[in-house]
Write a protein that holds these residues in place. Sequence first.
Motif, mmCIF file in Angstrom:
data_model
loop_
_atom_site.group_PDB
_atom_site.id
_atom_site.type_symbol
_atom_site.label_atom_id
_atom_site.label_comp_id
_atom_site.label_asym_id
_atom_site.label_seq_id
_atom_site.Cartn_x
_atom_site.Cartn_y
_atom_site.Cartn_z
ATOM 1 N N ALA A 119 99.652 -95.953 -30.071
ATOM 2 C CA ALA A 119 100.265 -97.585 -29.808
ATOM 3 C C ALA A 119 99.507 -98.163 -29.970
ATOM 4 C CB ALA A 119 101.395 -96.893 -27.794
ATOM 5 N N ALA A 148 102.111 -89.754 -33.025
ATOM 6 C CA ALA A 148 102.442 -90.781 -32.717
ATOM 7 C C ALA A 148 101.656 -92.097 -32.408
ATOM 8 C CB ALA A 148 103.395 -90.855 -32.135
ATOM 9 N N THR A 205 105.608 -93.175 -26.998
ATOM 10 C CA THR A 205 104.364 -92.365 -27.667
ATOM 11 C C THR A 205 104.212 -91.666 -27.664
ATOM 12 O OG1 THR A 205 104.396 -95.212 -28.562
ATOM 13 C CG2 THR A 205 102.369 -93.210 -28.913
ATOM 14 N N ASN A 253 103.774 -97.706 -32.457
ATOM 15 C CA ASN A 253 104.384 -98.493 -31.786
ATOM 16 C C ASN A 253 104.298 -99.576 -31.195
ATOM 17 O OD1 ASN A 253 106.792 -96.348 -31.926
ATOM 18 N ND2 ASN A 253 106.121 -95.530 -30.455
#
Length: 250
Positions: free
Chosen positions: A178, A176, A162, A136
């Motif tokens: 960022a 996940a 995230t 992200n």
Amino acid sequence: MTSRTAIVTGAARGIGAATAKRLARDGHAVAALDLLEDQARATAEQIVADGGRATAVGVDVSDEDSVAAAVERVVSELGAPAILVNNAGILRDNLIFKMSADDWDAVMGVHLRGAFLMTRAAQAHMVAARYGRIVNLSSTSALGNRGQVNYAAAKAGMQGFTKTLAIELGRFGITANAVAPGTIRTAMTEATAERMGITFDQLLEGAAQRIPVGRVGQPEDVAAAVAFFASEDAGFVSGQVLYVAGGPRD
């Protein structure tokens, strides 16, 4: 490296286009998604011209039906997505006493709702495969930035989003992370200069003076960080926020 299918939103230009091209160079098939499908097609065509596999898909990431249709199209044309880069974003800058509710909602809709809808659609395929990489795009504005109360809130929200994804999806082999860029030379940054009433060069020169490495970033700088998080080598890195700003922040 295993070739996988990657989705990059906001891939018509700037960081999104650079990221799509970088992932293609890393051997992945890339779906370049954007509200401006014609411009996303230019990104996909460049990837194909360079010997990669790519397709362009028009999507409004804030619209549930549009997202579902876009992901289905990616699956049919390139295969199930294993990499998702939530990069799509807009600016509606203003001081809070001047900011309209519509401008607040528009920014939240593209950044946060868009990332939610895209991730919800893509993660189903990742869970089934027991593998996935979600990256992200946040921003140093998440730490606060004058005239960007909506954008700053959205980018701070992306970080919490995230970290929660990392907790929920980790057991399915999905990471996940960022990436939070600082000042990057893009059309969006140029729009910020216009809002401030200065030239683009003035904004970049002023920013470079505050950045420890002495220059502003390029879209490719951000794409390199995204590529690491999207790689198989990053399988034990999750829930992290990496600032790509030439220093602690800018």
